[in-house]
Scaffold this motif. Sequence first.
Motif, short mmCIF file in Angstrom:
data_model
loop_
_atom_site.label_atom_id
_atom_site.label_comp_id
_atom_site.label_asym_id
_atom_site.label_seq_id
_atom_site.Cartn_x
_atom_site.Cartn_y
_atom_site.Cartn_z
N SER A 38 0.88 -1.18 0.00
CA SER A 38 0.00 0.00 0.00
C SER A 38 0.91 1.23 0.00
O SER A 38 2.13 1.11 0.03
CB SER A 38 -0.90 0.05 1.23
N LYS A 39 0.28 2.39 0.01
CA LYS A 39 1.11 3.62 0.02
C LYS A 39 1.62 3.83 1.44
O LYS A 39 0.88 3.67 2.40
CB LYS A 39 0.23 4.83 -0.35
N LYS A 87 -0.54 3.38 9.99
CA LYS A 87 -0.77 2.63 8.74
C LYS A 87 0.04 3.17 7.57
O LYS A 87 0.10 2.54 6.52
CB LYS A 87 -2.27 2.58 8.42
N GLU A 115 1.95 -2.11 8.09
CA GLU A 115 2.20 -3.20 7.15
C GLU A 115 3.60 -3.74 7.44
O GLU A 115 4.51 -2.97 7.76
CB GLU A 115 2.13 -2.60 5.74
#
Length: 347
Positions: A38-39, A87, A115
Amino acid sequence: EKGGFKHFMLKEIHEQPDVVKNTLMEFSEIEKVVGKFSKFKRICFVACGTSFHASLVGKYLFETLLGIPTDVLLSSEFLFSEGALDKDTLVILITQSGETADTLKALKIANKKSETLAIVNVLGSTATREADHVIYTRAGPEIGVAATKTYVCQLVSIYMLVSAMSGNDKLLAELQKVPDHMKQALENEDHIIEIAKKYKDANDFFFIGRGFSYPTALEGALKLKEITYIHGEGYAAGELKHGPLALIDDNVPVLAVVPPGESHDKTLSNIEEVKARGAKVIAVGSSKDEVLKSESHDIMGFDGDISEMLSPIPYVVPLQLLSYYISVERGIDPDKPKNLAKCVTVE
Ligand code: F6R
């Protein structure tokens, strides 16, 4: 089983050009992993020991080539930084065994908020089951307690990760030249044995380097401590004058990691400072570097060009060999140093 070598450690040092080639074949797997990210806005490396040193190289790479703010934390200290996890952070855990207790504990904490990516050598180990993403190094089993071939493969995986994330094909192309550079250090073994004989009775050693060579200095000092029981202190070359210079005299050899490049001239001036206090200087650098040759007492040199950015991979090889041969000269079994286990399963 030792393939004709006296110890597993020596066999594993010699396997390095081949296992680096095997690890380089994982590039497409790494691209797949990157495709699933993800970013995120921040990276946090978490590791212990030698894997921590690989992480430090990772920090400079991520910041230089991707401009992503990157922290490097020791697994046992990670707990105290939990508050900054979110996140938008990618937590990268580096662990050869995939079973180091402190790193697994950090992974558990990180999984709750961020992550996670684990870079691991042992297939199917706990870290590979618990992290969101996994990259395997292809070092093969490492029997010697001191990490050698797994370290260089961790570095290669990190360079490939940055290359995949930045689309930097030049870096990837240059990585292919690394195995040949490593072979040069292995071909210079006899010279390194001579240096080991000369310095085997020292009680203290300093290892210095700047930028990409700072983690190499730390790793050289750790290898020395582990398998020769000589006190080895790894220091950022620019930090010497902020205290430890007081410890330097003619009994303390200084190993300087000085690849050609941005950090070169500044580290040379640190060499002059330690020499003024009587220290003998062993340099790792380019064999074409006439200034470095004239400034140092011994040189472990490389022919040909490798960028400063990639120098951490080949430049650690002469340091591994130096510690190995000092260990043997001192009558120690480098495969089984006292009080150390291959995998630390207690926090
Ligand atoms: C040093 C060494 C140790 C390990 C450390 C982390 O030669 O082997 O410092 O690097 O215990 O182990 P892993 O990478 O298995 O988590």
